[in-house]
Write a protein that holds these residues in place. Structure first.
Motif, PDB file in Angstrom:
ATOM      1  N   ASN A 120       0.861  -1.176   0.000  1.00  0.00           N
ATOM      2  CA  ASN A 120       0.000   0.000   0.000  1.00  0.00           C
ATOM      3  C   ASN A 120       0.905   1.235   0.000  1.00  0.00           C
ATOM      4  O   ASN A 120       1.569   1.520   0.993  1.00  0.00           O
ATOM      5  CB  ASN A 120      -0.922  -0.004   1.224  1.00  0.00           C
ATOM      6  CG  ASN A 120      -1.914   1.128   1.206  1.00  0.00           C
ATOM      7  OD1 ASN A 120      -1.584   2.245   0.831  1.00  0.00           O
ATOM      8  ND2 ASN A 120      -3.131   0.834   1.622  1.00  0.00           N
ATOM      9  N   PHE A 121       0.935   1.940  -1.120  1.00  0.00           N
ATOM     10  CA  PHE A 121       1.834   3.080  -1.268  1.00  0.00           C
ATOM     11  C   PHE A 121       1.363   4.289  -0.467  1.00  0.00           C
ATOM     12  O   PHE A 121       2.151   5.192  -0.203  1.00  0.00           O
ATOM     13  CB  PHE A 121       1.999   3.431  -2.754  1.00  0.00           C
ATOM     14  CG  PHE A 121       2.733   2.354  -3.512  1.00  0.00           C
ATOM     15  CD1 PHE A 121       4.113   2.308  -3.526  1.00  0.00           C
ATOM     16  CD2 PHE A 121       2.033   1.366  -4.192  1.00  0.00           C
ATOM     17  CE1 PHE A 121       4.796   1.308  -4.213  1.00  0.00           C
ATOM     18  CE2 PHE A 121       2.705   0.361  -4.877  1.00  0.00           C
ATOM     19  CZ  PHE A 121       4.091   0.330  -4.884  1.00  0.00           C
ATOM     20  N   LYS A 122       0.092   4.316  -0.051  1.00  0.00           N
ATOM     21  CA  LYS A 122      -0.402   5.408   0.806  1.00  0.00           C
ATOM     22  C   LYS A 122       0.108   5.247   2.226  1.00  0.00           C
ATOM     23  O   LYS A 122       0.540   6.212   2.852  1.00  0.00           O
ATOM     24  CB  LYS A 122      -1.942   5.429   0.832  1.00  0.00           C
ATOM     25  CG  LYS A 122      -2.601   6.041  -0.378  1.00  0.00           C
ATOM     26  CD  LYS A 122      -4.088   6.218  -0.165  1.00  0.00           C
ATOM     27  CE  LYS A 122      -4.787   4.901  -0.375  1.00  0.00           C
ATOM     28  NZ  LYS A 122      -6.228   4.990  -0.529  1.00  0.00           N
ATOM     29  N   THR A 123       0.044   4.023   2.750  1.00  0.00           N
ATOM     30  CA  THR A 123       0.420   3.789   4.148  1.00  0.00           C
ATOM     31  C   THR A 123       1.880   3.363   4.306  1.00  0.00           C
ATOM     32  O   THR A 123       2.414   3.401   5.406  1.00  0.00           O
ATOM     33  CB  THR A 123      -0.468   2.687   4.767  1.00  0.00           C
ATOM     34  OG1 THR A 123      -0.211   1.450   4.080  1.00  0.00           O
ATOM     35  CG2 THR A 123      -1.942   3.048   4.678  1.00  0.00           C
ATOM     36  N   GLY A 124       2.497   2.891   3.207  1.00  0.00           N
ATOM     37  CA  GLY A 124       3.870   2.413   3.296  1.00  0.00           C
ATOM     38  C   GLY A 124       3.969   1.044   3.951  1.00  0.00           C
ATOM     39  O   GLY A 124       5.025   0.678   4.468  1.00  0.00           O
TER      40      GLY A 124
END
Length: 146
Positions: A120-124
């Motif tokens: 998830n690139f938003k949350t890392g």
């Protein structure tokens, strides 16, 4: 041999070997195979629409591990078939297995694998496989000989 390879590996990508991919020893440089794997991987992801929702969901695949085993050298000119099979499906990851077949040699030249983790690139953080992705991966799951 070619027909047998295709029958056993229906999901594959055809790649033409370029002159510039050879090294000083006059065979395809070892790092080029990772580009071949990448091409086959992206083709596979397109077939199962894995990258389709990436811009919306910000969840997509990343590699955590990559391997190659070289069995025979490949030289120009040649056309390769790079097959993809799936194994070791977990909640947040799966293994992609590659087999490279040389049309010129009528033989398997290279084996490889990539550990793919959903991210998830938003949350890392890692993300779980969606039910749709899980179903698609199971369709292409490699059947291990017992």
């Amino acid at each position: 041999m070619l027909e047998q390879f295709i029958a056993q590996n229906p999901v594959h990508t055809e790649i033409t070997v370029a002159w510039g991919e050879m090294d000083a020893l006059q065979h395809v440089n070892n790092v080029v195979y990772f580009k071949y794997f990448e091409t086959a991987r992206i083709d596979f992801f397109s077939q199962i629409n894995l990258l389709g929702d990436l811009k919306i969901t910000q969840v997509g695949p990343v590699l955590s591990d990559n391997h190659a085993r070289y069995k025979r050298p490949v030289t120009f000119p040649d056309t390769l078939l790079v097959s993809v099979k799936i194994s070791d499906i977990k909640a947040d990851r799966f293994m992609m297995n590659y087999t490279v077949f040389s049309k010129a040699q009528e033989a398997v030249t290279t084996l490889g694998s990539s550990q793919v983790v959903m991210f998830n690139f938003k949350t890392g953080k890692k993300a779980t496989l969606t039910p749709e992705l899980l179903d698609a991966l199971k369709t292409y799951k490699e059947v291990k000989a017992e």
